[in-house]
Scaffold this active site. Structure first.
Site, PDB file in Angstrom:
ATOM      1  N   LYS A 283       0.959  -1.154   0.215  1.00  9.66           N
ATOM      2  CA  LYS A 283       0.203  -0.056   0.079  1.00  9.66           C
ATOM      3  C   LYS A 283       1.002   1.377   0.005  1.00  9.66           C
ATOM      4  O   LYS A 283       0.716   2.192  -0.767  1.00  9.66           O
ATOM      5  CB  LYS A 283      -0.911  -0.075   1.213  1.00  9.66           C
ATOM      6  CG  LYS A 283      -1.667   1.137   1.434  1.00  9.66           C
ATOM      7  CD  LYS A 283      -2.875   1.086   2.398  1.00  9.66           C
ATOM      8  CE  LYS A 283      -3.655   2.452   2.686  1.00  9.66           C
ATOM      9  NZ  LYS A 283      -4.320   2.494   3.775  1.00  9.66           N
TER      10      LYS A 283
ATOM     11  N   GLU B  86      10.361  -4.635   4.832  1.00 13.48           N
ATOM     12  CA  GLU B  86      10.655  -6.082   4.358  1.00 13.48           C
ATOM     13  C   GLU B  86      10.251  -6.148   2.845  1.00 13.48           C
ATOM     14  O   GLU B  86      11.049  -6.911   2.198  1.00 13.48           O
ATOM     15  CB  GLU B  86       9.648  -6.826   5.287  1.00 13.48           C
ATOM     16  CG  GLU B  86       9.933  -6.984   6.759  1.00 13.48           C
ATOM     17  CD  GLU B  86       9.178  -6.003   7.604  1.00 13.48           C
ATOM     18  OE1 GLU B  86       8.929  -4.849   7.051  1.00 13.48           O
ATOM     19  OE2 GLU B  86       9.060  -6.272   8.836  1.00 13.48           O
TER      20      GLU B  86
ATOM     21  N   GLY C 161      -4.871  -1.750   4.824  1.00 14.99           N
ATOM     22  CA  GLY C 161      -4.237  -2.786   4.156  1.00 14.99           C
ATOM     23  C   GLY C 161      -4.689  -4.251   4.620  1.00 14.99           C
ATOM     24  O   GLY C 161      -5.011  -5.090   3.890  1.00 14.99           O
ATOM     25  N   ARG C 162      -5.212  -4.344   5.809  1.00 15.24           N
ATOM     26  CA  ARG C 162      -5.993  -5.778   6.246  1.00 15.24           C
ATOM     27  C   ARG C 162      -7.305  -6.023   5.670  1.00 15.24           C
ATOM     28  O   ARG C 162      -7.809  -6.820   5.927  1.00 15.24           O
ATOM     29  CB  ARG C 162      -5.967  -6.048   7.787  1.00 15.24           C
ATOM     30  CG  ARG C 162      -6.702  -4.721   8.610  1.00 15.24           C
ATOM     31  CD  ARG C 162      -6.224  -5.098  10.136  1.00 15.24           C
ATOM     32  NE  ARG C 162      -6.806  -3.640  10.908  1.00 15.24           N
ATOM     33  CZ  ARG C 162      -6.073  -2.492  10.636  1.00 15.24           C
ATOM     34  NH1 ARG C 162      -5.047  -2.386  10.400  1.00 15.24           N
ATOM     35  NH2 ARG C 162      -6.884  -1.346  11.487  1.00 15.24           N
TER      36      ARG C 162
ATOM     37  N   GLU D 171      -5.201  -6.386  14.742  1.00 14.18           N
ATOM     38  CA  GLU D 171      -4.642  -5.217  14.309  1.00 14.18           C
ATOM     39  C   GLU D 171      -6.024  -4.099  14.370  1.00 14.18           C
ATOM     40  O   GLU D 171      -5.615  -3.008  14.694  1.00 14.18           O
ATOM     41  CB  GLU D 171      -4.002  -5.161  13.052  1.00 14.18           C
ATOM     42  CG  GLU D 171      -2.979  -3.957  12.946  1.00 14.18           C
ATOM     43  CD  GLU D 171      -2.165  -4.133  11.503  1.00 14.18           C
ATOM     44  OE1 GLU D 171      -2.653  -4.115  10.404  1.00 14.18           O
ATOM     45  OE2 GLU D 171      -0.868  -4.618  11.699  1.00 14.18           O
TER      46      GLU D 171
ATOM     47  N   HIS E 160      -6.162 -32.700  17.945  1.00 15.43           N
ATOM     48  CA  HIS E 160      -4.829 -33.704  18.248  1.00 15.43           C
ATOM     49  C   HIS E 160      -3.894 -32.588  18.832  1.00 15.43           C
ATOM     50  O   HIS E 160      -2.589 -33.071  18.867  1.00 15.43           O
ATOM     51  CB  HIS E 160      -4.589 -34.354  17.117  1.00 15.43           C
ATOM     52  CG  HIS E 160      -5.623 -35.539  16.701  1.00 15.43           C
ATOM     53  ND1 HIS E 160      -5.722 -36.586  17.421  1.00 15.43           N
ATOM     54  CD2 HIS E 160      -6.696 -35.042  15.820  1.00 15.43           C
ATOM     55  CE1 HIS E 160      -6.698 -37.264  16.656  1.00 15.43           C
ATOM     56  NE2 HIS E 160      -7.363 -36.286  15.819  1.00 15.43           N
TER      57      HIS E 160
ATOM     58  N   LYS F 189       8.995  -0.759  14.731  1.00 16.89           N
ATOM     59  CA  LYS F 189       9.531  -0.290  13.190  1.00 16.89           C
ATOM     60  C   LYS F 189      10.701   0.640  13.529  1.00 16.89           C
ATOM     61  O   LYS F 189      11.646   0.545  12.834  1.00 16.89           O
ATOM     62  CB  LYS F 189       8.425   0.231  12.463  1.00 16.89           C
ATOM     63  CG  LYS F 189       7.366  -0.740  11.764  1.00 16.89           C
ATOM     64  CD  LYS F 189       6.750  -0.018  10.645  1.00 16.89           C
ATOM     65  CE  LYS F 189       5.448  -0.922  10.181  1.00 16.89           C
ATOM     66  NZ  LYS F 189       4.604  -0.149   9.211  1.00 16.89           N
TER      67      LYS F 189
HETATM   68  O1  LIG Z   1       0.983  -2.653   2.156  1.00 19.57           O
HETATM   69  P1  LIG Z   1       2.293  -2.080   3.061  1.00 19.57           P
HETATM   70  O2  LIG Z   1       1.929  -0.643   2.912  1.00 19.57           O
HETATM   71  O3  LIG Z   1       3.345  -2.641   2.759  1.00 19.57           O
HETATM   72  O4  LIG Z   1       1.954  -2.364   4.423  1.00 19.57           O
HETATM   73  C1  LIG Z   1       2.055  -3.943   4.958  1.00 19.57           C
HETATM   74  C2  LIG Z   1       1.567  -3.912   6.435  1.00 19.57           C
HETATM   75  O5  LIG Z   1       2.375  -3.325   7.095  1.00 19.57           O
HETATM   76  C3  LIG Z   1       2.029  -2.364   8.303  1.00 19.57           C
HETATM   77  O6  LIG Z   1       2.982  -2.482   9.345  1.00 19.57           O
HETATM   78  C4  LIG Z   1       0.656  -2.694   8.681  1.00 19.57           C
HETATM   79  O7  LIG Z   1       0.985  -3.204  10.101  1.00 19.57           O
HETATM   80  C5  LIG Z   1      -0.361  -3.575   8.027  1.00 19.57           C
HETATM   81  O8  LIG Z   1      -1.448  -3.259   8.253  1.00 19.57           O
HETATM   82  C6  LIG Z   1       0.211  -3.596   6.644  1.00 19.57           C
HETATM   83  O9  LIG Z   1      -0.839  -4.478   5.912  1.00 19.57           O
END
Ligand SMILES: O=P(O)(O)OC[C@H]1O[C@H](O)[C@H](O)[C@@H](O)[C@@H]1O
Length: 570
Positions: free
Chosen positions: A213, A219, A273-274, A360, A391, A516
């Protein structure tokens, strides 16, 4: 009269608090005898059957929960969400994931602008692009068709698409479209995940989709640079244009990265994002794998629940019911966790997706106005497909901690098997557990029953099941793309209901920022120590010790050697 700042100050909340002691005197064993009560706790919509009779509630409890929903202005909040109001107030954003699956002719406004046409512009672009790639009209730099896709992204740019991919993999219709193609995901910045994601793939026939996004997530960007290197070192820098595309809200950064803006698929800041699996985040990689026509069915499933959630009365509104029950369990009965137990291997990645979606969204300590919450909100979500979980951790659920469970099953298996001579089909065997477990949890087994079974005295305490453990059951007709879309939307809206009632902002995630920024400080230190041999400084004693140890043991590897190691393995 103005509403109280906190929902916990409302009369309806206090009334429910008092009601808890009445419920504490009940046992599900008895509540389940009341057929009228049970019948009132079964709801059906488009073949989705919800049975919440095994919740620790009476009809009176439900009445009080509906009153709480009214006090929390649930209906108005839902309308505000659908109306594009900036309900994500800490980020000044609308929350419009419902627009991502709206019908083409629908009008949904954000900032005075109907967003549906631009949603469909991107969907049309995905349809066109995915058809080109799938048909071989879009070819790689060396003239070969692109049959494999690696989707690079993390968090919301990964978990939802992974869940849907895992679910579609064994659906007969979707699988037919996926023949000869592979979809993989690269999420973790761990180089091991890089190695796994590209194992046995050929850059010549691989398309990399960078999904982010913000296009700044550390990462994802390192993983994207790593795969860019994988492609260009093998096919030349010019190959990137043919082998890398992007999904983002930040198109300038996509361009800076070296991806042709024509091959970028946009989404918007009003998609969290989620909540983004129905945007290009999920639709692009899934369409490349399964075709747009299959993914469109998934969007239609989500849309059917959006309509149901918006218009059904609370008494028969599945997301509202399950959301209110979670509020009851977490905040009033004090059960901090929720187990997501799909009796379907196809839903193996559902619980990990719900973990992010729920934890989240609702893992908050203050109200939307910033007031500290005097009650617990959010819950700990975890789960595994049944029967595997049985199990593993079910022991704790049966005799240890009380964990409200969601049992999710499907009437029809995606892959039916019936062996000659067996008592039941394989799916019926699986579903026998789906039906048995909720009753085992609700009824338990008491010492009298054990005595009758001639259990020796000394084992009676160990073999006693207290029962009275709540669960709900969701029975889906099947697990087609449409059903999967419905299931997703039920949980998305359930989580919103919880947040609306608790009075929190379910759509921001400030809690992920601190870690972060500390990682940025560590990254700088690692660079300074490795390149300029700078001592570790500015950290507390424990972190200094740990970092120094890490550096001492690995310092012999120079930065360039690291790069060589990584690339040679890739
Ligand atoms: O899609 P991006 O901007 O790379 O974000 C990826 C993810 O990282 C963030 O730290 C948030 O905690 C997430 O809600 C998000 O989906």
């Amino acid at each position: 009269m103005a509403s109280p700042a906190l929902i916990s100050e409302s009369e309806q909340w206090k009334d429910l608090k008092q009601h808890v002691s009445e419920i504490q005197t009940t046992h599900l064993r008895d509540l389940m005898n009341d057929v009228d009560r049970c019948q009132s706790m079964m709801v059906e919509y488009e073949g989705i059957f919800l049975d919440y009779s095994r919740q620790r509630v009476t009809k009176e409890t439900m009445g009080k929960l509906f009153k709480l929903a009214e006090a929390a202005h649930l209906k108005e909040k839902i309308e505000k969400m659908y109306g594009g109001e900036k309900i994500n107030s800490t980020e000044n954003r609308s929350v419009l994931h419902v627009a991502l699956r709206a019908a083409r002719e629908k009008e949904i406004y954000s900032d005075g602008k109907n967003v549906v046409p631009e949603v469909w512009q991107v969907l049309d672009k995905i349809k066109d692009f995915s058809e080109k790639v799938r048909s071989g009209a879009w070819i790689g730099a060396t003239g070969k068709p692109l049959k494999d896709v690696v989707s690079v992204g993390i968090g919301g740019s990964f978990l939802g698409p992974l869940f849907v991919h895992a679910a579609l993999q064994t659906d007969a219709v979707a699988a037919e479209y996926a023949k000869g193609r592979q979809l993989r995901f690269l999420a973790n910045v761990d180089p091991v995940d890089v190695a796994r994601s590209i194992k046995d793939l050929d850059p010549e026939t691989t398309l990399v989709v960078v999904v982010s996004k913000t296009f700044t997530t550390a990462e994802t960007m390192l993983n994207a640079r790593t795969l860019r290197e994988w492609i260009s070192s093998s096919l030349g820098a010019g190959a990137v244009a043919k082998h890398m595309v992007a999904v983002s809200t930040n198109l300038p950064l996509v361009k800076d990265f070296g991806i042709d803006p024509a091959n970028a698929f946009a989404f918007w800041d009003w998609v969290g994002g989620r909540y983004s699996v129905c945007s290009a985040v999920g639709v692009l990689p899934l369409s490349l794998q399964y075709s747009f026509s299959v993914v469109e069915k998934f969007l239609e499933g989500a849309r059917s629940i959006d309509n149901h959630f918006y218009s059904a009365p609370f008494e028969s509104n599945i997301p509202v019911l399950v959301g209110l029950l979670s509020v009851w369990n977490v905040t009033f009965l004090g059960y901090p966790a929720r187990a997501i137990l799909p009796y379907s291997q196809a839903l193996e990645k559902f619980a990990p997706h719900i973990q992010q979606l729920s934890m989240e969204s609702n893992g908050k300590g203050v109200s939307i106005d910033g007031t500290s919450l005097p009650f617990e909100a959010g819950e700990i979500d975890f789960g595994e497909p049944g029967t595997n979980g049985q199990h593993s951790f079910y022991q704790l659920i049966h005799q240890g901690r009380v964990i409200p469970c969601d049992f999710i099953g499907a009437v029809r298996s995606q892959q039916p098997i019936y062996l000659k001579g067996e008592v039941v089909s394989n799916h019926d065997e699986l579903m026998s557990n789906f039906f048995a477990q909720p009753d085992a949890l609700a009824y338990g087994k008491n010492p009298d029953e054990l005595l009758r079974d001639k259990v020796p005295d000394h084992l009676i305490p160990h073999k006693t099941f207290t029962g009275n453990r709540p669960s709900l059951s969701i029975l889906l007709p099947s697990l087609s793309a449409y059903d999967i879309g419905q299931l997703l939307a039920i949980y998305e809206h359930r989580i919103a209901v919880q947040g609306f009632v608790w009075g929190i902002n379910s759509f921001d995630q400030w809690g992920v920022e601190l870690g972060k920024s500390l990682a940025t400080q560590v990254r700088k230190q690692l660079h300074a120590s490795r390149v300029d041999e700078k001592p570790v400084q500015g950290f507390n004693f424990s972190t200094t010790t740990l970092l120094s140890r890490f550096l001492e043991v690995s310092l012999s590897l120079s930065l360039s050697q690291h790069a060589i190691c990584a690339l040679s393995r890739v």
